[in-house]
Every structure is written in structure tokens, then in C-alpha cells.
Design an enzyme around this catalytic site. Structure first.
Site, PDB file in Angstrom:
ATOM      1  N   SER A  50       0.823  -1.209   0.000  1.00 52.97           N
ATOM      2  CA  SER A  50       0.000   0.000   0.000  1.00 52.97           C
ATOM      3  C   SER A  50       0.858   1.261   0.000  1.00 52.97           C
ATOM      4  O   SER A  50       0.327   2.343  -0.109  1.00 52.97           O
ATOM      5  CB  SER A  50      -0.963  -0.005   1.178  1.00 52.97           C
ATOM      6  OG  SER A  50      -0.269  -0.237   2.365  1.00 52.97           O
ATOM      7  N   HIS A  66      -3.021  -2.497  -5.815  1.00 54.37           N
ATOM      8  CA  HIS A  66      -3.303  -2.115  -4.432  1.00 54.37           C
ATOM      9  C   HIS A  66      -4.795  -2.242  -4.155  1.00 54.37           C
ATOM     10  O   HIS A  66      -5.573  -1.354  -4.485  1.00 54.37           O
ATOM     11  CB  HIS A  66      -2.796  -0.681  -4.179  1.00 54.37           C
ATOM     12  CG  HIS A  66      -3.087  -0.193  -2.800  1.00 54.37           C
ATOM     13  ND1 HIS A  66      -3.288   1.130  -2.508  1.00 54.37           N
ATOM     14  CD2 HIS A  66      -3.211  -0.856  -1.617  1.00 54.37           C
ATOM     15  CE1 HIS A  66      -3.525   1.250  -1.215  1.00 54.37           C
ATOM     16  NE2 HIS A  66      -3.490   0.067  -0.661  1.00 54.37           N
TER      17      HIS A  66
END
Ligand code: 3H9
Length: 686
Positions: free
Chosen positions: A407, A428
Site C-alpha cells: 500500500s 493495491h
């Protein structure tokens, strides 16, 4: 060019709407359709009519480009009335997506036949309006008030089988013989001399009045500040009266919402989603790469959630974790999540088992060898990720896509751990992965166009929204979130209480305030990250030093007694904040809700402007989509960039400049892009 053709199959007239790409009901289509219906009705040789569509779908709704502009007749509601008045039976033949005005057209036909993969719905609330072609009156007459309310207020779609069971369609065909099935049904109706079945003439089966009272209070709580769902309840409630009165009410609400600001905002969001799919330097003729098999490395919450998404989309997936206990825990959690999502969606048990059967657990990384795509979802630890990518480089088959679910780490450094950086990118996913719609697709410097294109197609196949971002720390969403968290910390330092801040943001339209959200996610992860980078958020750091990591430790910004998920204000937090204030020599003063909103949103916008300028974000619309779909920014406010334009970018610039001076924070000084736009009298979108 839009065309509406009429051809004959013996005594049946087939009217075919052909208005690529999605057969939207533009004015030209409506006018031509009304004349074809007239032609069929006045031709004595025609005994019944089938309405069908060319191309990939039945009518997907009103033409959104024309909505909101002055409307000229015939309107969809007029065509529906014309169909109601037809003396000859009319059958709708539905394939693809019958949405909004499209479903309303079908509801005004007397019978409906659907292809088995068709989807039907009235998604108007997602555009900030309600159905305006009689849908709020005919749908309850077709399937009952409660199911109609659920569909219209949520804007969800249902599949053909569920539509058949609900009584929304009369029969299913296969895609190939849809037209033949509809014509055969029309012939049978003629032969049996059955009169047209008009929904207008039916009454809605009675329901207790509390149904609507409860629906109103649910909608007010769930969609705080968002008008359309509440108004949709009013329109469906009006269907309990006579058809004409109910329709009048629907038309009045529809017209009012069409004039209001939320429609314009949500239309922006709709087009931003279509725009996000377009990457200008990506050739359109790339050979498609099929992802027939996937592997996920890491069976934690994210890995399990991502595996669930693949299985749900029918893609076999190997879930790999070298720790047997972690793998078992991950599988058990995955099964629980899958079961509850299947219950919500009325998925039959056999189908659930089939999809769960697509997940193969494994303890060996070597089992990633046959995957066309591998998603790494281990801890946020760069050396660990690099070592896994090094091994995957040895194991994965040539041409496999290697994705990291990091992330915030640098995807270029992860790609560099392989000899095939062109095959590496970031995917992500957001937590919980099986629920959240957003996936930031991180294009690293060496990512090959074909790899990016295949990944975008895959994310769409998972029924998620891909937004392409550059490989900078935190990409777009988390980079902006970092600015918000920094400012939230300063707000506490300056005198606001966690609940003041959270309440202001919930009032603004977020489902949760920033501190409640941090307590849920855990304070320790970002603390570790800050320490690694030598960054301090004085209040958050002090809470972590006191062992307050959020819900998992029973206390964070709030206190969670006895495993409760509802946080209570905690004196200890206030004492910790007071000691930070004292250490920093800050005098506490109250902060108004409006100032809280400005101080949390404008620094994000400022950071977003920098990301735009550096190319990490491609368009302001992409940033809006990321915040709406990944972080709960209220869609009806259009996302942070759209919101900044609404407030006036010059106002945002002035407030940022003021805050930078007042707080002595250079980083809050307006970004060069904002300065330039304001000087040119422009916003992000103008
Ligand atoms: C309504 O009906 C109000 C009524 O109650 C009122 C009656 C009076 N209009 O999404 P895609 C374009 S409100 C104009 O990439 P997919 C879209 O911009 C409407 N254009 O494809 C794109 O163009 P481009 C209720 C539309 O296969 C292209 O079609 N209906 C419309 O991923 C392809 O779209 C809805 O809200 C439209 N209605 O998904 C349905 N729809 O290539 C909205 C699409 O130039 N549409 N376009 O960028 C959808 O949900 C999806 O587009 C759909 C196809 C599922 C149909």
C-alpha cells in the site's frame, strides 16, 4: 447513428433499437421508437410486437449526455404510456443490461423475456436522481413494494434468474435464441388471444406503513446528506396510491432532483469512471492476455480477501502461505467472509461450494509456477517483498504478471528484485478486499503496456474499479491520507477532541471519522512507518507509546470496553493530548466544525495537486474516484478535487495560505498547480 428498425416475422412486428454503444434513450431514439410503435399499432397485419436491441445490450438507460438539458417529447414516460395504451401485446426481449429508462421501457411492455446473463436494475440513485419513466410505480406492481424499494433505493441490479423468480420477467431464453423465444411467446399470446398484461392496471399488494417509515430512517442514517435514496422511498411509497397519482409524484421528484446539484456532481463521477478506463499511451490493439489461473502469496486478511475476489469471478486461485497455521486461519476467515457475502447476494449453496472449490491452499511458493498472475500480499516489509519477488522470478512461468499488493512501498524497488521488471506492477486492493471496489493499479517505470492492459482487464473482471497511478510512496490515496492524518493530529494538538473531528467528518458525509477509522485499522502500522522515516505525529506517537493501538488493544483514540466496536471518549486520551500540548507549548482553543473540515480536506487537495503535477495521478477525476471508492469520500460531493472546485479553488488557495502562516507549516502553502490555476481563473476541471 441511432436507428430504430421495424421488421416483420409474419404477424409479429420486431422493433429493434440500434444506438451504440449501449442503446441509450436519446431524443432521436425516443422519437423513432414512438413512431415505430405507432406504425406497428396501425398496421392491421401486425398482431403483436417484440421490442429488442442490437449490439451488446438492451437499453442501458436515458442518454446521460442529454439528461439535465431541456427535454423535448416524447419523453420515456410518454413512450411508457403509449405502450400501456397499445391494444396489441408487446414483448420486451432483454439481453445485456436493462437499466434505468431501459428497464422502465421493458416494464411498460406487457411481457418480458430475458437472456440468462441479463442484468436488470434502476440505478438512477447513483446519479443522484430517481427513475423518471414510471419505474417507481411499475416495479412495485411487478415485484411488490419491499423488493422494489430495496432495488430502487440501493440502485443495485439483479440477474435474470432472480428477476424471473421475483416476477420481473416472464421467461428466460438463451442469448442465441432470445429473439426467437420472444417471437414465439408473442405468437402464443396472439393464438391464445390473451389481452395485454399492463402493470399500470395492477395494484401494489398492501404492506405495513412502517415499511416506508423504516426505509426513510435507514436511508437518512446510511446515506447522510445524499438526497436521492430518501426521495426514492417517497416515490415508491406513492405507488401505494393509484397509478396516476403515484406517477405524478414520481415525475415531480424526478424533475426536482434533475435540477439539483447532486445530479450534476454524480454525473461527473459517472463520466470520471469512464475516463479512468482510458490510458492515452496504451495501444488499443494489444493482444489480450488471458488470466486463467492466479496465485496469491500470503494468506492474511488481504491475501484471503483477494483470493475470494478471484474465486468469485470464476478464476482458479492458489493461496500460498509458508506458515501452516496462518494458512488455516486465512482459509477459515475467507470461508466465513464468502458465506456471509453469498447470503447477502442469495447465492445458492452449490454455487458457493463451486466457487470455494476454485481456491487451492498451498504451503509451497513453487505452486505459483502455473499461475498467469501472482499477487504478493505479505507484510509491509520491503526486504521481505523483494526476497519473495526474487524467488518468484525463478518460479513463475515466462510472461506471468507479478503484482504486489503493497500500500505504500516503492514498486520500482520490488520490480528491481527480478530480472523481469516489465512484468511487475502494483495491484493495491483496499480492505476488506472482497467489499471495496477500488484497486490502484501501480504502473512502475518498467511495467510493459501489455502487462498494464491485462491487469486493468483483470481488475474489471473482478468487478472492481481500476485506477492507474504512478509508483510514488503511498501512490495517490495513501499519500493524501497521510496529509489528512498529519492535520488530524495537529487538530487534537490545537484543542479539538477526537469526537469533534470525527463528528465533523461524518456530518460532511464520510461513513466514519478519521480517528474511529484509525482505531479500526490500528495505529501501530503507521507508527512503525513514521519511525522508519523519522516522521513524528506527536499525538499519535504518544498514544502508541502508551500501548494504545486501537480496537485491537481495547483503546486508541477511544476506549472499547468489553470488545465493543463503539468507541467511548476516554479521559486518558485527553490527558495524553494535554501533555503533548504542554510539551509543545500550545494553548488549547476550540476548533469549529467548518474549520475541521477545511483543515482536513484542503491539505489533501494540496497534496493531490502536487501528485497531478508530477504525473503520479493522471487526472483530477482519478483522484476523486480513488477517494470515493477507497476512502469513503461522499460520492454526492464529487470527490476532493470536484469539491475544491465547488468551494472555489481561489478560496481553497486562500485558506491554505492562511493555514500555512497561522500554523507555521510550509507544506501547507498552496501547491504551484493551484496557484497557476487560480491565476488563470480556472479550477481543476475548468
Ligand atoms: C435514467 O435512465 C433515467 C431514467 O429513469 C429517466 C427516464 C426519463 N448514456 O461503462 P462503459 C457510454 S438514468 C450515455 O465503459 P461497460 C459510456 O460513457 C441512466 N452514454 O461500458 C461509454 O462511452 P465512451 C440509468 C452511456 O460495458 C460507453 O457507453 N442508467 C450511458 O463497462 C461504454 O460504457 C445507468 O445509469 C448512458 N446511459 O458498462 C447505466 N451508459 O466509450 C449507466 C454508458 O465514450 N451505464 N454510456 O467512454 C452503465 O452502468 C454502464 O455503462 C453499462 C456498460 C453497464 C451499461
Amino acid at each position: 447513428m441511432a436507428e430504430v428498425r421495424l421488421e416483420r416475422a409474419g404477424e409479429i412486428a420486431i422493433i429493434e433499437i440500434d444506438n451504440p454503444p449501449v442503446n441509450a434513450l436519446s431524443h432521436a431514439v425516443r422519437a423513432a421508437l414512438a413512431s415505430r410503435i405507432d406504425e406497428a399499432m396501425t398496421d392491421d397485419a401486425v398482431k403483436a410486437v417484440v421490442i429488442t436491441c442490437a449490439g451488446r445490450t438492451f437499453v442501458a438507460g436515458a442518454d446521460i449526455n442529454e439528461l439535465g438539458k431541456p427535454r423535448s417529447p416524447p419523453l420515456t414516460v410518454d413512450i411508457a404510456a403509449q405502450l400501456d395504451d397499445c391494444a396489441k401485446p408487446v414483448v420486451a426481449a432483454i439481453h445485456g443490461t436493462a437499466l434505468g429508462g431501459g428497464l422502465e421501457l421493458a416494464l411498460a411492455c406487457h411481457w418480458r423475456v430475458a437472456a440468462p446473463d441479463a442484468r436488470l436494475g434502476l440505478p438512477e440513485v447513483k446519479l443522484g436522481i430517481i427513475p423518471g419513466g414510471g419505474g417507481t410505480q411499475r416495479l412495485p406492481r411487478a415485484i411488490g413494494a419491499k423488493p422494489a424499494l430495496d432495488l430502487i433505493v440501493s440502485g443495485d441490479t439483479i440477474g435474470a434468474q432472480a428477476a424471473l423468480e421475483a416476477g420481473l420477467v416472464d421467461a428466460l431464453a438463451t442469448r442465441d435464441d432470445l429473439r426467437a423465444t420472444a417471437v414465439a411467446l408473442a405468437r402464443r399470446i396472439v393464438a391464445e388471444k390473451r389481452p395485454p398484461k399492463r402493470l399500470r392496471d395492477r395494484a401494489v399488494p398492501p404492506v405495513p406503513a412502517e415499511l416506508f417509515t423504516r426505509a426513510r430512517s435507514d436511508a437518512a442514517r446510511r446515506y447522510r446528506g445524499f438526497e436521492a435514496p430518501l426521495k426514492a422511498v417517497d416515490a415508491v411509497a406513492a405507488s401505494m396510491t393509484c397509478f396516476d397519482d403515484g406517477l405524478k409524484r414520481e415525475q415531480a421528484i424526478f424533475a426536482e432532483l434533475l435540477r439539483g446539484p447532486q445530479f450534476g456532481t454524480l454525473r461527473h463521477v459517472f463520466f470520471a469512471e469512464r475516463e479512468a478506463a482510458k490510458i492515452s499511451d496504451l495501444p488499443t490493439d494489444l493482444p489480450p492476455r488471458e488470466i486463467a489461473q492466479a496465485a496469491i502469496v500470503g494468506a492474511g486478511t488481504m491475501g484471503g480477501g483477494i483470493a475470494l475476489c478471484f474465486a468469485d469471478a470464476g478464476i482458479p486461485v492458489t493461496l500460498i502461505d509458508s506458515d501452516r497455521a496462518a494458512l488455516e486461519r486465512g482459509l477459515a476467515a475467507l470461508r466465513r467472509n464468502f458465506e456471509s457475502s453469498a447470503r447477502r447476494r442469495n447465492l445458492p449453496a452449490a454455487e458457493l461450494d463451486k466457487r470455494l472449490g476454485l481456491i487451492k491452499p498451498s504451503l509451497r511458493l513453487a505452486d505459483a509456477a502455473s499461475a498467469d498472475l501472482v499477487v504478493e500480499a505479505v507484510f509491509e516489509d520491503l526486504p521481505l517483498k523483494q526476497s519473495i519477488f526474487g524467488k518468484l522470478d525463478e518460479i513463475a512461468k515466462p510472461g506471468a504478471i507479478l503484482a504486489t499488493n503493497t500500500s505504500y512501498q516503492d514498486v520500482n524497488l520490488i520490480a528491481a528484485a527480478t530480472k523481469r521488471p516489465a512484468d511487475v506492477l502494483g495491484l493495491h486492493f483496499f480492505s476488506p478486499a472482497h467489499v471495496m471496489r477500488l484497486v490502484e493499479v501501480v504502473r512502475a517505470s518498467a511495467t510493459a503496456p501489455a502487462v498494464l492492459a491485462a491487469s486493468l482487464a483483470l481488475v474489471r473482471k473482478l468487478r472492481k474499479l481500476p485506477v492507474v497511478v504512478g509508483a510514488a510512496p503511498g501512490f495517490v490515496g495513501n499519500r493524501m491520507l497521510f496529509e489528512r492524518a498529519r492535520e488530524a493530529d495537529r487538530l487534537l494538538r490545537d484543542g479539538a477532541l477526537p469526537r469533534d473531528v470525527d463528528q465533523a467528518m461524518v456530518e460532511f458525509g464520510f461513513p466514519m471519522g478519521p480517528f474511529a477509522a484509525t482505531d479500526l485499522a490500528g495505529l501501530d502500522i503507521s507508527w512503525r512507518m513514521r519511525k522508519a522515516r523519522g516522521i513524528s505525529f506527536p499525538v499519535a506517537d504518544a498514544l502508541c507509546e502508551a500501548g494504545r493501538f486501537g480496537q485491537k488493544t481495547g483503546k486508541g483514540y477511544y476506549r472499547y470496553d468489553g470488545g465493543s466496536r463503539d468507541g467511548m471518549a476516554d479521559d486518558e486520551t485527553e490527558r495524553i493530548v494535554a501533555s503533548v500540548r504542554e510539551r509543545l507549548g500550545v494553548t488549547s482553543r476550540p476548533v469549529a466544525a467548518g474549520v475541521i473540515v477545511e483543515r482536513l480536506i484542503y491539505p489533501m487537495v494540496n497534496q493531490a495537486a502536487r501528485l497531478l503535477e508530477s504525473g503520479v495521478a493522471l487526472r483530477p477525476g482519478d483522484i476523486d474516484l480513488i477517494w470515493i471508492n477507497g476512502y469513503g469520500f461522499p460520492a454526492w460531493r464529487g470527490g476532493p478535487m470536484f469539491y475544491a472546485d465547488q468551494v472555489g479553488l481561489a478560496n481553497v488557495r486562500d485558506r491554505l495560505a492562511h493555514l500555512a502562516r497561522e500554523l507555521g507549516e510550509k507544506a501547507l502553502a498552496p501547491a504551484p498547480l493551484i496557484e497557476r490555476r487560480v491565476k488563470e481563473g480556472r479550477g481543476f476541471y475548468s
